[in-house]
Scaffold this motif. Structure first.
Motif, mmCIF file in Angstrom:
data_model
loop_
_atom_site.group_PDB
_atom_site.id
_atom_site.type_symbol
_atom_site.label_atom_id
_atom_site.label_comp_id
_atom_site.label_asym_id
_atom_site.label_seq_id
_atom_site.Cartn_x
_atom_site.Cartn_y
_atom_site.Cartn_z
ATOM 1 N N PRO A 1 95.296 30.991 -6.602
ATOM 2 C CA PRO A 1 95.758 30.165 -5.616
ATOM 3 C C PRO A 1 96.009 30.448 -4.081
ATOM 4 O O PRO A 1 96.101 29.848 -3.468
ATOM 5 C CB PRO A 1 97.383 30.529 -6.110
ATOM 6 C CG PRO A 1 97.394 31.393 -7.243
ATOM 7 C CD PRO A 1 96.117 31.579 -7.539
ATOM 8 N N GLN A 2 95.392 31.652 -4.174
ATOM 9 C CA GLN A 2 95.148 32.144 -2.740
ATOM 10 C C GLN A 2 94.027 31.478 -2.079
ATOM 11 O O GLN A 2 94.048 31.330 -0.868
ATOM 12 C CB GLN A 2 94.968 33.765 -2.574
ATOM 13 C CG GLN A 2 96.257 34.532 -2.770
ATOM 14 C CD GLN A 2 96.004 36.018 -2.743
ATOM 15 O OE1 GLN A 2 95.001 36.414 -2.641
ATOM 16 N NE2 GLN A 2 97.193 36.877 -3.068
ATOM 17 N N ALA A 3 93.107 31.381 -2.681
ATOM 18 C CA ALA A 3 91.782 30.676 -2.291
ATOM 19 C C ALA A 3 92.092 29.038 -2.029
ATOM 20 O O ALA A 3 91.897 28.594 -0.995
ATOM 21 C CB ALA A 3 90.633 30.550 -3.338
ATOM 22 N N MET A 4 93.047 28.760 -2.896
ATOM 23 C CA MET A 4 93.445 27.209 -2.779
ATOM 24 C C MET A 4 94.392 27.126 -1.447
ATOM 25 O O MET A 4 94.064 26.392 -0.579
ATOM 26 C CB MET A 4 94.153 26.798 -3.971
ATOM 27 C CG MET A 4 93.348 26.580 -5.004
ATOM 28 S SD MET A 4 94.384 26.329 -6.650
ATOM 29 C CE MET A 4 95.219 24.706 -6.127
ATOM 30 N N ALA A 5 95.062 28.188 -1.326
ATOM 31 C CA ALA A 5 95.880 27.902 0.105
ATOM 32 C C ALA A 5 95.308 28.171 1.347
ATOM 33 O O ALA A 5 95.701 27.687 2.229
ATOM 34 C CB ALA A 5 96.876 29.377 -0.180
ATOM 35 N N LYS A 6 94.055 28.821 1.056
ATOM 36 C CA LYS A 6 93.187 29.056 2.271
ATOM 37 C C LYS A 6 92.236 27.588 2.809
ATOM 38 O O LYS A 6 92.056 27.197 3.829
ATOM 39 C CB LYS A 6 92.166 30.024 2.165
ATOM 40 C CG LYS A 6 92.656 31.605 2.108
ATOM 41 C CD LYS A 6 91.444 32.379 1.898
ATOM 42 C CE LYS A 6 90.441 32.523 2.721
ATOM 43 N NZ LYS A 6 89.544 33.741 2.287
ATOM 44 N N VAL A 7 92.316 26.865 1.665
ATOM 45 C CA VAL A 7 92.084 25.552 2.043
ATOM 46 C C VAL A 7 92.752 24.314 2.619
ATOM 47 O O VAL A 7 92.256 23.514 3.105
ATOM 48 C CB VAL A 7 91.226 24.976 0.551
ATOM 49 C CG1 VAL A 7 90.544 23.600 0.773
ATOM 50 C CG2 VAL A 7 90.202 25.915 -0.075
ATOM 51 N N PHE B 1 102.119 29.585 6.469
ATOM 52 C CA PHE B 1 102.809 30.809 5.442
ATOM 53 C C PHE B 1 101.733 30.989 4.408
ATOM 54 O O PHE B 1 101.583 32.214 3.858
ATOM 55 C CB PHE B 1 103.915 30.109 4.577
ATOM 56 C CG PHE B 1 105.306 30.177 5.496
ATOM 57 C CD1 PHE B 1 105.870 31.205 5.418
ATOM 58 C CD2 PHE B 1 105.693 28.973 6.058
ATOM 59 C CE1 PHE B 1 107.110 31.434 6.042
ATOM 60 C CE2 PHE B 1 106.888 28.844 6.900
ATOM 61 C CZ PHE B 1 107.710 30.574 6.807
ATOM 62 N N GLY B 2 101.003 29.989 3.887
ATOM 63 C CA GLY B 2 99.839 30.370 3.053
ATOM 64 C C GLY B 2 98.888 31.318 3.667
ATOM 65 O O GLY B 2 98.456 32.412 3.033
ATOM 66 N N HIS B 3 98.566 31.274 4.987
ATOM 67 C CA HIS B 3 97.654 32.340 5.570
ATOM 68 C C HIS B 3 98.251 33.744 5.618
ATOM 69 O O HIS B 3 97.605 34.578 5.364
ATOM 70 C CB HIS B 3 97.410 31.655 7.138
ATOM 71 C CG HIS B 3 96.786 32.868 7.888
ATOM 72 N ND1 HIS B 3 95.448 33.302 7.757
ATOM 73 C CD2 HIS B 3 97.228 33.608 8.940
ATOM 74 C CE1 HIS B 3 95.162 34.132 8.720
ATOM 75 N NE2 HIS B 3 96.407 34.724 9.244
ATOM 76 N N LEU B 4 99.647 33.744 5.979
ATOM 77 C CA LEU B 4 100.068 35.127 5.944
ATOM 78 C C LEU B 4 100.344 35.642 4.608
ATOM 79 O O LEU B 4 99.935 36.897 4.379
ATOM 80 C CB LEU B 4 101.558 34.983 6.151
ATOM 81 C CG LEU B 4 102.020 34.559 7.876
ATOM 82 C CD1 LEU B 4 103.197 34.156 8.258
ATOM 83 C CD2 LEU B 4 101.449 35.704 8.830
ATOM 84 N N LEU B 5 100.616 34.837 3.443
ATOM 85 C CA LEU B 5 100.509 35.466 2.054
ATOM 86 C C LEU B 5 99.142 35.857 1.547
ATOM 87 O O LEU B 5 99.057 36.720 0.805
ATOM 88 C CB LEU B 5 101.102 34.407 1.139
ATOM 89 C CG LEU B 5 102.598 34.097 1.143
ATOM 90 C CD1 LEU B 5 102.980 33.013 0.303
ATOM 91 C CD2 LEU B 5 103.534 35.189 1.136
ATOM 92 N N VAL B 6 98.148 35.214 1.991
ATOM 93 C CA VAL B 6 96.715 35.806 1.819
ATOM 94 C C VAL B 6 96.725 37.123 2.528
ATOM 95 O O VAL B 6 96.077 38.014 2.164
ATOM 96 C CB VAL B 6 95.844 34.731 2.102
ATOM 97 C CG1 VAL B 6 94.140 35.355 1.779
ATOM 98 C CG2 VAL B 6 95.892 33.450 1.092
ATOM 99 N N LYS B 7 96.838 36.928 3.837
ATOM 100 C CA LYS B 7 96.650 38.015 4.831
ATOM 101 C C LYS B 7 97.286 39.261 4.164
ATOM 102 O O LYS B 7 96.844 40.491 4.050
ATOM 103 C CB LYS B 7 97.024 37.826 6.303
ATOM 104 C CG LYS B 7 96.896 38.929 7.243
ATOM 105 C CD LYS B 7 97.561 38.426 8.528
ATOM 106 C CE LYS B 7 97.712 39.657 9.392
ATOM 107 N NZ LYS B 7 98.367 39.414 10.840
ATOM 108 N N TYR B 8 98.947 39.215 3.959
ATOM 109 C CA TYR B 8 99.454 40.236 3.317
ATOM 110 C C TYR B 8 98.758 41.033 1.976
ATOM 111 O O TYR B 8 98.799 42.325 1.760
ATOM 112 C CB TYR B 8 100.611 40.139 3.319
ATOM 113 C CG TYR B 8 101.319 39.507 4.326
ATOM 114 C CD1 TYR B 8 101.267 40.352 5.503
ATOM 115 C CD2 TYR B 8 102.646 38.783 4.295
ATOM 116 C CE1 TYR B 8 101.819 39.818 6.768
ATOM 117 C CE2 TYR B 8 103.388 38.420 5.595
ATOM 118 C CZ TYR B 8 102.959 38.912 6.844
ATOM 119 O OH TYR B 8 103.680 38.547 7.857
ATOM 120 N N SER B 9 98.244 40.127 1.279
ATOM 121 C CA SER B 9 97.653 40.621 -0.104
ATOM 122 C C SER B 9 96.312 41.451 0.202
ATOM 123 O O SER B 9 95.930 42.359 -0.409
ATOM 124 C CB SER B 9 97.432 39.295 -0.843
ATOM 125 O OG SER B 9 96.744 39.812 -2.118
#
Length: 428
Positions: A86-92, A174-182
């Motif tokens: 889902p992180q990859a999908m969020a980046k899209v 928000f998607g970018h931030l969640l991926v960044k924090y991970s």
């Protein structure tokens, strides 16, 4: 087939899936070109299909952000080892958002001449003509519409784009931030980034819960601006969520089959299956509630929505929608064992994705496709090259950008997620 069991493994985006995703994108471009070059009613169908698939694309990517957020808020352990998908999908999502905005703008600012119900010719945009056509809010115009004028504080071009651009930007952020924090968590360890993910997820869910219905009202419900339903936003949210779950499940199954993510067991599949099953039932509950309340109230300004969808050209598809999105998941995933079978989950996920394509089709097409009075509607007036090729093209876009984003992660698993061990030893 090689296997990759180390948590340091990286995904390599190459081979057949990359080739086929690019071919699918080309097919989509051919479908769009054919639709515009064919002229006539074909142009309207092309705009409608572009809106359908760009909205579907954006919804699936948004669902990935939603999935990440409620996993963090629930402090779920089972999902920690599959969060990269889902992180990859969020980046899209930013890509999907830009495409949706371009399609909406093109359909709103490009006009054509249609024959209205009174038999008169009228110049209207290809999309959103129910509220954006000239003169609808001007009391001196022959086209003045008191209902549209009463809704003009929301149904106007500036607010329309503020909603679409603003909300897709917000969800992407928000998607970018969640991926960044991970990813920062993998570098630094500790609880600092996880706690930031938790807080951002809480904020996102509150904002998302209040704003996604508005996004659905703006993008889809306004296509038939005389009609309204307060349940429409939740109906779209349910469709968005279960479609995103189906995509996540298919990607996890594909990666597992190719030797990646070998830590994913039938227990993880069981949880994905439970979510697809549960939210298919929830979608049906919202669908039926909206349908039943409007039918029971028998108010013309509301029943017109379903009256259109009971016309001969749509009625069969109207009931097929229920079969694909409710009856099929119910029967395929009802038992515990069924949710633990990779093959069964794959079939169910594909059925759900096809079903919700039809679901969005029935939301969008009756409000955008205009057949001239007396014109006999055939199956090829509704389904053809545009529908098939444009859908294939967007599947290619989602596949290409998601797997390309997945390949950018340094590892296929959040190595320092505090609940990773619980996920790796998950058993239910």
């Amino acid at each position: 087939m090689g296997t990759h069991t180390s948590i340091d493994e990286r995904y390599e985006f190459s081979g057949k899936i990359k080739t086929w995703s690019l071919i699918a994108i080309v097919i989509g471009v051919v479908g769009v070109a054919y639709g515009f070059l064919a002229g006539g009613d074909s142009i309207q169908r092309t705009f409608s299909n572009l809106l359908l698939m760009s909205y579907y694309f954006a919804c699936v990517c948004t669902a990935a952000v939603f999935f990440l957020a409620y996993q963090y808020v629930a402090q779920a352990g089972w999902s920690a080892s599959i969060l990269r998908v889902p992180q990859a999908m969020a980046k899209v999502l930013p890509v999907a958002a830009v495409i949706l905005i371009i399609v909406a703008a093109a359909g709103l600012f490009t006009t054509h001449t249609v024959v209205n119900e009174e038999g008169h010719e009228e110049v209207m945009p290809y999309l959103y003509g129910h509220w954006a056509a000239h003169g609808l809010t001007d009391v001196t115009s022959e086209h003045y519409d008191a209902t549209i004028a009463g809704k003009s504080a929301f149904l106007n071009v500036p607010v329309f784009f503020i909603v679409i651009v603003g909300l897709t930007f917000l969800y992407s952020l928000f998607g970018h931030l969640l991926v960044k924090y991970s990813t920062n968590e993998d570098e630094l360890g500790g609880m600092f980034n996880y706690n930031k993910s938790f807080k951002m997820s809480c904020i996102f869910l509150v904002i998302f819960g209040f704003t996604f219905p508005i996004f659905a009202f703006d993008t889809v419900m306004s296509l038939e601006a005389h009609w309204f339903s307060t349940m429409f936003g939740w109906y779209n949210l349910a469709a968005m969520h279960v479609s995103g779950l189906a995509v996540i499940t298919l990607i996890v199954l594909y990666l597992r089959n190719k030797g990646y993510m070998q830590w994913v067991t039938e227990n993880h599949l069981h949880d994905l299956g439970k979510l697809m099953f549960a939210f298919s039932i929830f979608w049906t509950y919202v669908w039926f509630s909206q349908f039943f309340l409007i039918w029971y109230a028998n108010m013309p300004e509301e029943t017109v929505y379903f009256y259109k969808r009971w016309e001969p050209e749509y009625k069969w598809w109207f009931w097929l929608n229920i079969v694909l999105n409710f009856l099929s998941p119910l029967l395929l995933l009802m038992s515990r064992d069924a949710k633990r079978l990779a093959g069964r989950l794959k079939i169910t996920a594909i059925v759900i994705l096809i079903g919700h394509w039809l679901d969005f089709y029935l939301m969008i097409m009756p409000g955008t496709i205009h057949h001239e009075p007396g014109h006999e509607v055939h199956i090829f007036d509704m389904y053809g090259i545009q529908e098939l090729f444009i859908a294939i093209g967007f599947i290619g876009l989602l596949t290409f950008f998601t797997f390309n984003s997945l390949s950018k992660f340094k590892s296929m698993i959040p190595k320092k997620h505090p609940f990773l061990e619980e996920s790796l030893h998950h058993h239910i």
